[in-house]
Design a protein around this motif. Structure first.
Motif, PDB file in Angstrom:
ATOM      1  N   ILE A   1       0.868  -1.135   0.094  1.00 20.85           N
ATOM      2  CA  ILE A   1       0.023  -0.012   0.060  1.00 20.85           C
ATOM      3  C   ILE A   1       0.950   1.267  -0.132  1.00 20.85           C
ATOM      4  N   ALA A   2       0.467   2.098  -1.080  1.00 23.32           N
ATOM      5  CA  ALA A   2       1.365   3.374  -1.275  1.00 23.32           C
ATOM      6  C   ALA A   2       0.638   4.723  -0.521  1.00 23.32           C
ATOM      7  N   SER A   3      -0.693   4.420  -0.504  1.00 21.98           N
ATOM      8  CA  SER A   3      -1.638   5.536  -0.131  1.00 21.98           C
ATOM      9  C   SER A   3      -2.849   5.180   0.515  1.00 21.98           C
ATOM     10  N   ILE A   4      -3.164   5.641   1.794  1.00 21.01           N
ATOM     11  CA  ILE A   4      -4.333   5.160   2.369  1.00 21.01           C
ATOM     12  C   ILE A   4      -5.067   6.629   3.132  1.00 21.01           C
ATOM     13  N   ALA A   5      -6.139   6.634   3.102  1.00 20.99           N
ATOM     14  CA  ALA A   5      -7.208   7.254   3.992  1.00 20.99           C
ATOM     15  C   ALA A   5      -8.573   7.260   3.858  1.00 20.99           C
ATOM     16  N   LEU A   6      -9.046   7.693   4.946  1.00 21.78           N
ATOM     17  CA  LEU A   6     -10.573   7.706   5.083  1.00 21.78           C
ATOM     18  C   LEU A   6     -11.215   8.751   4.521  1.00 21.78           C
ATOM     19  N   ASP A   7     -11.898   8.667   3.347  1.00 17.26           N
ATOM     20  CA  ASP A   7     -12.393   9.743   2.283  1.00 17.26           C
ATOM     21  C   ASP A   7     -13.938   9.790   2.523  1.00 17.26           C
ATOM     22  N   PRO A   8     -14.409  10.937   2.339  1.00 17.30           N
ATOM     23  CA  PRO A   8     -15.825  10.935   2.043  1.00 17.30           C
ATOM     24  C   PRO A   8     -15.996  10.265   0.497  1.00 17.30           C
ATOM     25  N   ILE A   9     -17.266   9.471   0.522  1.00 17.72           N
ATOM     26  CA  ILE A   9     -17.560   8.770  -0.788  1.00 17.72           C
ATOM     27  C   ILE A   9     -17.458   9.471  -2.150  1.00 17.72           C
ATOM     28  N   GLU A  10     -18.067  10.765  -1.649  1.00 11.59           N
ATOM     29  CA  GLU A  10     -17.933  11.707  -2.888  1.00 11.59           C
ATOM     30  C   GLU A  10     -16.807  12.131  -3.663  1.00 11.59           C
ATOM     31  N   LYS A  11     -15.719  11.755  -2.777  1.00 17.56           N
ATOM     32  CA  LYS A  11     -14.433  12.239  -3.218  1.00 17.56           C
ATOM     33  C   LYS A  11     -13.897  11.103  -4.486  1.00 17.56           C
ATOM     34  N   LYS A  12     -14.593   9.889  -4.577  1.00 11.96           N
ATOM     35  CA  LYS A  12     -13.992   8.843  -5.546  1.00 11.96           C
ATOM     36  C   LYS A  12     -14.165   9.362  -6.824  1.00 11.96           C
ATOM     37  N   PRO A  13     -15.089   9.968  -7.530  1.00  9.99           N
ATOM     38  CA  PRO A  13     -16.174  10.599  -7.207  1.00  9.99           C
ATOM     39  C   PRO A  13     -17.633   9.557  -7.137  1.00  9.99           C
TER      40      PRO A  13
ATOM     41  N   GLU B   1     -17.662 -10.589   3.113  1.00  5.42           N
ATOM     42  CA  GLU B   1     -17.967 -11.657   4.239  1.00  5.42           C
ATOM     43  C   GLU B   1     -18.173 -10.964   5.499  1.00  5.42           C
ATOM     44  N   ASN B   2     -17.660  -9.772   5.758  1.00 11.03           N
ATOM     45  CA  ASN B   2     -17.811  -8.930   6.905  1.00 11.03           C
ATOM     46  C   ASN B   2     -18.641  -7.871   6.765  1.00 11.03           C
ATOM     47  N   GLY B   3     -19.384  -7.705   5.781  1.00 14.72           N
ATOM     48  CA  GLY B   3     -20.759  -6.901   5.728  1.00 14.72           C
ATOM     49  C   GLY B   3     -20.273  -5.486   5.136  1.00 14.72           C
ATOM     50  N   LEU B   4     -18.964  -5.540   4.481  1.00 16.23           N
ATOM     51  CA  LEU B   4     -18.324  -4.241   4.175  1.00 16.23           C
ATOM     52  C   LEU B   4     -18.535  -4.003   2.463  1.00 16.23           C
ATOM     53  N   ASP B   5     -18.712  -2.968   2.077  1.00 19.42           N
ATOM     54  CA  ASP B   5     -19.043  -2.462   0.606  1.00 19.42           C
ATOM     55  C   ASP B   5     -17.398  -2.303  -0.026  1.00 19.42           C
ATOM     56  N   ASN B   6     -17.550  -2.690  -1.175  1.00 19.27           N
ATOM     57  CA  ASN B   6     -16.207  -2.708  -1.937  1.00 19.27           C
ATOM     58  C   ASN B   6     -16.437  -1.717  -3.269  1.00 19.27           C
ATOM     59  N   VAL B   7     -15.593  -0.650  -3.408  1.00 21.96           N
ATOM     60  CA  VAL B   7     -15.610   0.455  -4.181  1.00 21.96           C
ATOM     61  C   VAL B   7     -14.468   0.194  -5.079  1.00 21.96           C
ATOM     62  N   LEU B   8     -14.616   0.168  -6.484  1.00 20.47           N
ATOM     63  CA  LEU B   8     -13.466   0.094  -7.500  1.00 20.47           C
ATOM     64  C   LEU B   8     -13.630   1.543  -8.346  1.00 20.47           C
ATOM     65  N   VAL B   9     -12.233   2.394  -8.287  1.00 22.38           N
ATOM     66  CA  VAL B   9     -12.005   3.601  -9.052  1.00 22.38           C
ATOM     67  C   VAL B   9     -11.111   3.139 -10.198  1.00 22.38           C
ATOM     68  N   THR B  10     -11.462   3.021 -11.516  1.00 21.99           N
ATOM     69  CA  THR B  10     -10.599   2.207 -12.224  1.00 21.99           C
ATOM     70  C   THR B  10     -10.521   2.959 -13.805  1.00 21.99           C
ATOM     71  N   ASN B  11      -9.695   2.770 -14.429  1.00 19.90           N
ATOM     72  CA  ASN B  11      -9.680   3.188 -15.891  1.00 19.90           C
ATOM     73  C   ASN B  11     -10.317   2.386 -16.953  1.00 19.90           C
ATOM     74  N   GLY B  12     -10.875   1.339 -16.261  1.00 23.03           N
ATOM     75  CA  GLY B  12     -11.589   0.510 -17.194  1.00 23.03           C
ATOM     76  C   GLY B  12     -10.937  -0.535 -17.971  1.00 23.03           C
TER      77      GLY B  12
ATOM     78  N   HIS C   1     -19.263  12.758 -14.465  1.00 28.11           N
ATOM     79  CA  HIS C   1     -18.570  13.733 -13.792  1.00 28.11           C
ATOM     80  C   HIS C   1     -17.650  14.275 -14.568  1.00 28.11           C
ATOM     81  N   LEU C   2     -17.994  15.602 -14.945  1.00 31.79           N
ATOM     82  CA  LEU C   2     -16.982  16.328 -15.970  1.00 31.79           C
ATOM     83  C   LEU C   2     -15.958  17.377 -15.243  1.00 31.79           C
ATOM     84  N   THR C   3     -14.829  16.896 -15.230  1.00 35.42           N
ATOM     85  CA  THR C   3     -14.006  17.726 -14.218  1.00 35.42           C
ATOM     86  C   THR C   3     -12.906  18.389 -14.980  1.00 35.42           C
TER      87      THR C   3
END
Length: 300
Positions: A67-79, A162-173, A260-262
């Motif tokens: 792991i090179a980077s880790i933080a607790l982020d707002p979900i909106e930041k993913k975005p 298995e532990n009831g957590l969500d998984n989110v992928l922020v990807t180039n596809g 999202h147009l950034t």
């Protein structure tokens, strides 16, 4: 790495992980089938992503658990604007990427190998569970390209689910369909970068292919929540005609997919282009809104 986020994990990698989705090619080379590059990798060499290496005729993941980077982020930041608004998510990333975008906003971890800590899947899931008291809903695999972290993301997302957590992928596809089909049952939401709606842009600027990304967006949208991000770069992908074509294609899948147009800001190897004018983003948003229900302006 967020220095305030203590993982309590080993700082030494315990070893490489044998990769998935490859086959032997000749006596000692291997061919990787994780992404559409399908790299032919000679002994001792790595693929385009820089994190999958041929060691004695076996393909190994070099970034497993790193792991090179880790933080607790707002979900909106993913975005993610239309998925569990107001939540927090534990976001983690490694290094490497299978595209070579000249404008990369995270080049310091996607194009070079930074300092990392080794964090086994069970430790990351444990930290995610501990963070639920701060509103955390799960784990986002983000910052660099998570699809080339495949073995780690697959194992961790299974355990998280298995532990009831969500998984989110922020990807180039830019991943092959079969690996995504294996992973996506454990993924709740994706934000997929569609860099441009031009094959020429993908070829010249990103060293990839739009067609493959379009197929992945369509596949993902059939299985979970999807939002799309496009970084709008002056004179390269900012024409209103291209924005209209992009939006019409997204609408053909579903007009409820958020776009999202950034704004672009100079970075990496594209420092000679000015930031995207705010007016360009607002005009693009107006055009996209003719086809889509949810269009958001970012980096404003």
């Amino acid at each position: 790495m967020n220095e305030n986020f203590y993982l309590g994990a080993d700082t030494i990698n315990t070893g490489y992980k044998e990769a998935r989705y490859f086959e032997k090619a000749g006596e000692s080379s291997v061919r990787c089938f994780l992404c559409p590059h399908n790299c032919l990798i000679k002994p001792g060499a790595v693929g385009i992503c820089q994190v999958r290496k041929n060691i004695d005729g076996i393909l190994y993941s070099l970034n497993y658990g790193k792991i090179a980077s880790i933080a607790l982020d707002p979900i909106e930041k993913k975005p993610l604007k239309m998925y569990r608004q107001g939540s927090m998510i534990l976001s983690a990333g490694t290094f490497g990427c299978n595209l070579k975008c000249s404008f990369c906003q995270n080049w310091s971890i996607s194009q070079v190998e930074p300092d990392t800590v080794f964090v086994p899947p069970e430790v990351l899931v444990e930290k995610a569970e501990e963070s639920t008291k701060y509103g955390n809903i799960g784990i986002a695999y983000t910052y660099n390209e998570p699809s080339i972290w495949f073995e780690y993301v697959l194992e961790t997302s299974k355990l998280a689910k298995e532990n009831g957590l969500d998984n989110v992928l922020v990807t180039n596809g830019f991943i092959e369909k079969e690996p995504l089909k294996e992973l996506i049952p454990y993924i709740d939401a994706l934000n997929i970068d569609v860099k441009s709606f031009s094959e020429d842009f993908y070829k010249k600027i990103c060293k990839g292919r739009l067609l493959n990304v379009k197929e992945i967006v369509e596949l993902a949208a059939e299985n979970c929540h999807v939002e799309i991000t496009t970084l709008v770069i002056p004179d390269l992908n900012d024409s209103l005609e291209e924005i209209a074509e992009l939006s019409k294609w997204i609408s053909s899948i579903s007009n409820k997919i958020p776009l999202h147009l950034t704004r672009f800001f100079p970075n990496y190897n594209m420092r000679d282009i000015n930031p995207t004018p705010r007016e360009t983003i607002l005009k693009a948003k107006s055009i996209a809104s003719e086809y889509l229900l949810y269009v958001f302006a970012g980096n404003m």
